[in-house]
Design a protein around this motif. Sequence first.
Motif, PDB file in Angstrom:
ATOM      1  N   ARG A 170      49.286 -34.441  35.958  1.00 16.09           N
ATOM      2  CA  ARG A 170      48.174 -34.417  36.749  1.00 16.09           C
ATOM      3  C   ARG A 170      48.377 -34.551  38.161  1.00 16.09           C
ATOM      4  NH1 ARG A 170      44.504 -39.294  34.701  1.00 16.09           N
ATOM      5  NH2 ARG A 170      43.174 -37.992  36.118  1.00 16.09           N
ATOM      6  N   SER A 220      41.695 -33.377  45.795  1.00 10.37           N
ATOM      7  CA  SER A 220      41.681 -35.094  45.559  1.00 10.37           C
ATOM      8  C   SER A 220      41.681 -35.704  46.903  1.00 10.37           C
ATOM      9  CB  SER A 220      43.109 -35.205  44.833  1.00 10.37           C
ATOM     10  OG  SER A 220      42.982 -34.404  43.444  1.00 10.37           O
ATOM     11  N   THR A 272      40.511 -31.063  30.290  1.00  8.55           N
ATOM     12  CA  THR A 272      39.429 -31.540  31.245  1.00  8.55           C
ATOM     13  C   THR A 272      38.481 -32.461  30.444  1.00  8.55           C
ATOM     14  OG1 THR A 272      37.637 -29.764  30.897  1.00  8.55           O
ATOM     15  CG2 THR A 272      39.562 -29.642  32.576  1.00  8.55           C
ATOM     16  N   CYS A 273      37.601 -32.980  31.058  1.00 11.37           N
ATOM     17  CA  CYS A 273      36.515 -33.691  30.529  1.00 11.37           C
ATOM     18  C   CYS A 273      35.228 -32.850  30.331  1.00 11.37           C
ATOM     19  CB  CYS A 273      36.293 -35.152  31.242  1.00 11.37           C
ATOM     20  SG  CYS A 273      35.314 -34.739  32.703  1.00 11.37           S
ATOM     21  N   ARG A 308      39.414 -36.503  40.644  1.00 11.99           N
ATOM     22  CA  ARG A 308      40.478 -37.037  39.971  1.00 11.99           C
ATOM     23  C   ARG A 308      40.498 -37.529  38.384  1.00 11.99           C
ATOM     24  NH1 ARG A 308      39.012 -39.827  44.355  1.00 11.99           N
ATOM     25  NH2 ARG A 308      41.211 -39.317  45.498  1.00 11.99           N
ATOM     26  N   ASP A 309      38.999 -37.446  38.200  1.00 11.05           N
ATOM     27  CA  ASP A 309      38.541 -38.029  36.726  1.00 11.05           C
ATOM     28  C   ASP A 309      38.436 -36.988  35.882  1.00 11.05           C
ATOM     29  OD1 ASP A 309      38.796 -40.561  37.448  1.00 11.05           O
ATOM     30  OD2 ASP A 309      36.559 -40.714  38.043  1.00 11.05           O
ATOM     31  N   THR A 361      42.297 -34.300  32.659  1.00 10.15           N
ATOM     32  CA  THR A 361      42.747 -35.423  31.789  1.00 10.15           C
ATOM     33  C   THR A 361      44.267 -35.170  31.206  1.00 10.15           C
ATOM     34  OG1 THR A 361      41.905 -34.444  29.708  1.00 10.15           O
ATOM     35  CG2 THR A 361      40.434 -36.119  30.823  1.00 10.15           C
ATOM     36  N   VAL A 405      31.268 -35.728  38.513  1.00 11.67           N
ATOM     37  CA  VAL A 405      32.473 -36.314  38.061  1.00 11.67           C
ATOM     38  C   VAL A 405      33.393 -36.091  39.274  1.00 11.67           C
ATOM     39  CG1 VAL A 405      34.378 -36.501  36.259  1.00 11.67           C
ATOM     40  CG2 VAL A 405      32.259 -35.709  35.611  1.00 11.67           C
ATOM     41  N   GLU A 435      33.856 -33.763  44.648  1.00 15.10           N
ATOM     42  CA  GLU A 435      33.047 -34.298  43.172  1.00 15.10           C
ATOM     43  C   GLU A 435      32.589 -33.115  42.587  1.00 15.10           C
ATOM     44  OE1 GLU A 435      29.671 -37.693  43.044  1.00 15.10           O
ATOM     45  OE2 GLU A 435      28.958 -35.987  43.759  1.00 15.10           O
TER      46      GLU A 435
END
Length: 279
Positions: free
Chosen positions: A219, A125, A154-155, A145-146, A149, A142, A130
Amino acid sequence: MTGVLLPRSLDELWNALYAHPDSCLFSGGTDLLVKRRGGSICPSALIGLERIPELRGVREEGDDIVIGAVTPVAHLVSDVRIATAFPVLSAALGTIGGPAIRNMATIGGNICTASPAGDSLPPLSVLDGELILKSPSGERCVPIRDFITGPGTTCLQRGEVLAAVRLKRGHGLNLQHFEKVGQRKAHAIAIASLAVCATRQDDGTVHNVRCAWGSVGPRIVESPAVHAILSGHRLTDTLLAEAAGVARREVCPIDDIRASADYRRTVAGNLLLRLSAWR
């Protein structure tokens, strides 16, 4: 009996995922196989990623370092490029489990487990890591940090895998620090951890301060307020104490079998006080 598939290329992986949409991916398996034995997951198949060369190793791309998601942690700890450019990450990876675990565990697994206590997450972080995600339809990038979730989520979309981590070497962060507090020195899940990066000027002031705490929220916790207090100043005891007080208010830990929320909150602030060694 759960079948195990070991694809040797991304094309074979996509075919396996298409044939077994409810499967679970693994590389080292140090987290997933524990869950499988405990009965908390029961996938239709297990798909191992460690034989796919595109997902392994460390390579240089211009000023970037790209780390394959299934690269073993022990390999990264011994990599001179990682230790030189990203000592905060190297230090954190060296605290994962013990030697046997580090030989099996992978950086991608540590990320995708999405545990608030994941040791690689705070340093990634503060380094603005990335993540490169791949699927049969292409790839997307991505920010770390994004990506996460919530605890364990996760995304990642169906049919998508974490392929690599990209880090920039030209960051100018000449001060990097990681510390983790657990119930023992090794084989310990973090009670609280802190990664810090900054740029120190010749006059002793620090700039571009970035702090990220692990295991003190659902998180990774970052605090712009703490960054603002520290950036542009010398790290005096008074300043660090002020920042530590803010940090204790901003984290949101829980009580569990390893520590109480109050203890975690105290430790989160105290870890900042260790930065006095940077003076």
